[in-house]
Enzyme design. Structure first.
Site, short mmCIF file in Angstrom:
data_model
loop_
_atom_site.label_atom_id
_atom_site.label_comp_id
_atom_site.label_asym_id
_atom_site.label_seq_id
_atom_site.Cartn_x
_atom_site.Cartn_y
_atom_site.Cartn_z
CG HIS A 1 -28.24 -15.61 -2.86
ND1 HIS A 1 -27.80 -16.83 -2.39
CD2 HIS A 1 -28.14 -14.75 -1.81
CE1 HIS A 1 -27.46 -16.70 -1.11
NE2 HIS A 1 -27.65 -15.46 -0.73
CG ASP A 2 -25.63 -12.81 -1.17
OD1 ASP A 2 -26.31 -11.86 -1.61
OD2 ASP A 2 -25.77 -13.28 -0.03
CE LYS B 1 -23.78 -10.43 0.69
NZ LYS B 1 -24.00 -11.36 1.82
CG HIS C 1 -25.21 -7.84 -2.72
ND1 HIS C 1 -25.87 -7.11 -1.76
CD2 HIS C 1 -25.87 -9.03 -2.75
CE1 HIS C 1 -26.84 -7.82 -1.22
NE2 HIS C 1 -26.88 -9.01 -1.81
CG HIS D 1 -31.18 -11.95 -3.15
ND1 HIS D 1 -30.37 -11.47 -4.15
CD2 HIS D 1 -30.46 -11.81 -2.01
CE1 HIS D 1 -29.21 -11.06 -3.63
NE2 HIS D 1 -29.24 -11.27 -2.32
CG HIS D 2 -31.37 -8.32 -0.47
ND1 HIS D 2 -31.44 -8.91 0.78
CD2 HIS D 2 -30.15 -8.65 -0.97
CE1 HIS D 2 -30.30 -9.56 1.02
NE2 HIS D 2 -29.50 -9.43 -0.03
CG ASP E 1 -30.13 -14.56 1.67
OD1 ASP E 1 -29.16 -15.18 2.16
OD2 ASP E 1 -30.10 -13.34 1.41
#
Ligand code: C2E
Ligand code: SIN
Ligand code: SIN
Ligand code: SIN
Ligand code: FE
Ligand code: FE
Length: 410
Positions: A248-249, A252, A277, A303-304, A353
């Protein structure tokens, strides 16, 4: 029953189909289903080679499956066999030649291999005819073993596999091996992507990504049961979502160390950069041919987002990160997605998360105590998170905690 010509035509089409499948587990499932269909076999297994060993990786068995309740899964234990003459699969792996046995309970006493009847004894199954074929890549490497069990005639009586079955399955195996080699490479590349993210940001540890992947799959399964998703669909999504959530990240890796590793709070400008990201991650998975890429892009991008519409990046063009025309806030920035505008996998990974981020220490924060974490998630229902998923989160908290224990930070 298909004619020989029909079978060869079907094989050619199968090669195309199999090569569209990215995920290794889904591919093995498809290979076995098709192999069994070609020769009307009741059961089968796939072994995957790892150096000198064969791992029993996947199995299907219509007879045993029919003894289960609808939706129940066939539970099997995995085991490994050495590549040597003692077992049937080991012998075929070593010799590189197919082996067609009409009755494994009446093997010629002079043959070096033995049939292990422990599986039959524990499952009350009766293995008779067994066709075992090596899966060899185009470079000549042994990838694994395809084993097809109990050919059936029109009256569903078990009969030996014919020489024609053997020929068709040998063709089939060479096609399956190409797809298998490709799926194994895809999986190895994904594991390297995770490794790279970990090297870039040592907080992005295997333990952390495994926890987020584990929580996401558990929450998804509970959601899917409530929504009457078919067991087949659930199975397919489990592995895809697990990998997607673990990545998911991954976007980054493009964020500067000054921001990524800043020991204190990010200022507004730094946070604006950090938010990207989500877009960078999405851009890594833009292959629309692949179910996995689709899920990974969905997760990286969403996801954010927040249920109440206050998340990021919102309605943007993912190739540029620019707001989509006509879906902007009054200040011109992208409007956040809200509610079910946010794809399911994004909504799920959002909870997984945050649960993990709050429970863990970060450069910029201490780990929170469990009651505070729970209070945050509860208060987030309908604001940060999908309220139904919050309910599901609390209903499976025991399992989530066991996942947390399994993957502890070093
Ligand atoms: P992350 O560390 O994985 O955090 C994921 C999400 O968990 C955050 O998304 C936020 O929703 C939640 N979260 C984490 N820590 C806290 C906290 O102390 N309080 C609250 N209420 N929620 C928390 P968010 O905010 O969009 O941040 C995304 C990523 O940006 C974070 O991922 C982290 O890598 C970075 N980041 C955010 N804030 C800071 C900061 O102040 N300093 C540094 N160095 N990085 C930050
Ligand atoms: C971290 O461990 O701080 C990064 C992992 C994440 O943001 O999920
Ligand atoms: C999905 O499986 O991602 C689609 C379901 C949804 O977004 O509600
Ligand atoms: C660190 O970021 O240096 C440690 C925090 C963690 O273990 O996540
Ligand atoms: Fe993130
Ligand atoms: Fe994260």
């Amino acid at each position: 029953m298909l004619s020989e010509k029909e079978k060869l035509d079907a094989l050619a089409r199968l090669g195309v189909d199999l090569n569209l499948i990215q995920d290794l587990d889904i591919l093995m499932e498809r290979i076995l289903t098709e192999a069994r269909r070609f020769v009307s076999a009741d059961a089968g297994s796939i072994y995957i080679r790892d150096r000198g060993l064969l791992h029993f990786a996947y199995t299907q068995n219509d007879t045993l499956q029919s003894r289960l309740q609808a939706g129940e899964k066939l539970i099997y234990s995995t085991f490994t066999l050495p590549i040597n003459d003692n077992s049937i699969a080991g012998y075929v792996a070593k010799s590189g030649q197919p082996l067609n046995l009409p009755d494994v309970y009446r093997l010629d006493p002079t043959c070096p291999y033995h049939f292990d009847k422990e599986f039959d004894d524990t499952t009350q199954y009766s293995t008779r005819s067994v066709l075992t074929i090596p899966l060899v890549s185009s470079k000549g490497d042994l990838l694994g073993i395809l084993q097809i069990i109990n050919a059936q005639n029109g009256n569903r009586q078990v009969v030996p596999f014919t020489p024609s079955d053997e020929k068709i399955m040998t063709h089939f195996a060479s096609i399956a091996a190409v797809a298998l080699a490709r799926a194994q490479m895809t999986r190895a590349i994904l594991l390297r992507m995770m490794k790279m993210a970990e090297m870039r940001d040592p907080r992005e540890t295997g333990a952390h990504v495994n926890r987020v992947g584990g929580y996401a799959v558990e929450i998804y399964e509970n959601w899917a049961h409530r929504h009457n998703v078919s067991p087949k669909e659930i199975d397919k999504n489990r592995d895809i979502l697990r990998m997607a959530a673990m990545l998911h990240d991954v976007g980054k890796v493009t964020i500067s160390d000054l921001i990524l590793k800043k020991p204190g709070k990010l200022d507004k400008e730094e946070f604006e950069i950090m938010k990207q990201h989500t877009i960078f991650g999405t851009q890594l998975f833009m292959d629309p041919q692949s179910d996995f890429d689709d899920a990974a892009a969905q997760v990286a991008l969403n996801h954010h987002e927040r249920w109440d519409g206050q998340g990021y990046p919102g309605h943007v063009d993912v190739t540029t990160g620019e707001p989509l025309q006509g879906i902007t806030r009054s200040n011109g920035s992208a409007r956040g997605k809200s509610g079910e505008e946010i794809p399911l996998f994004g909504r799920i990974v959002a909870i997984a998360d945050v649960y993990d981020a709050l429970s863990s220490q970060r450069v910029y924060k201490e780990a929170w105590e469990e009651p505070e974490v729970q209070a945050n998630i509860k208060a987030g229902a309908g604001q940060h998170f999908d309220p139904e998923l919050v309910e599901i989160f609390f209903s499976c908290l025991n399992v989530l905690r066991s996942i947390q224990k399994r993957y502890q930070d070093a």
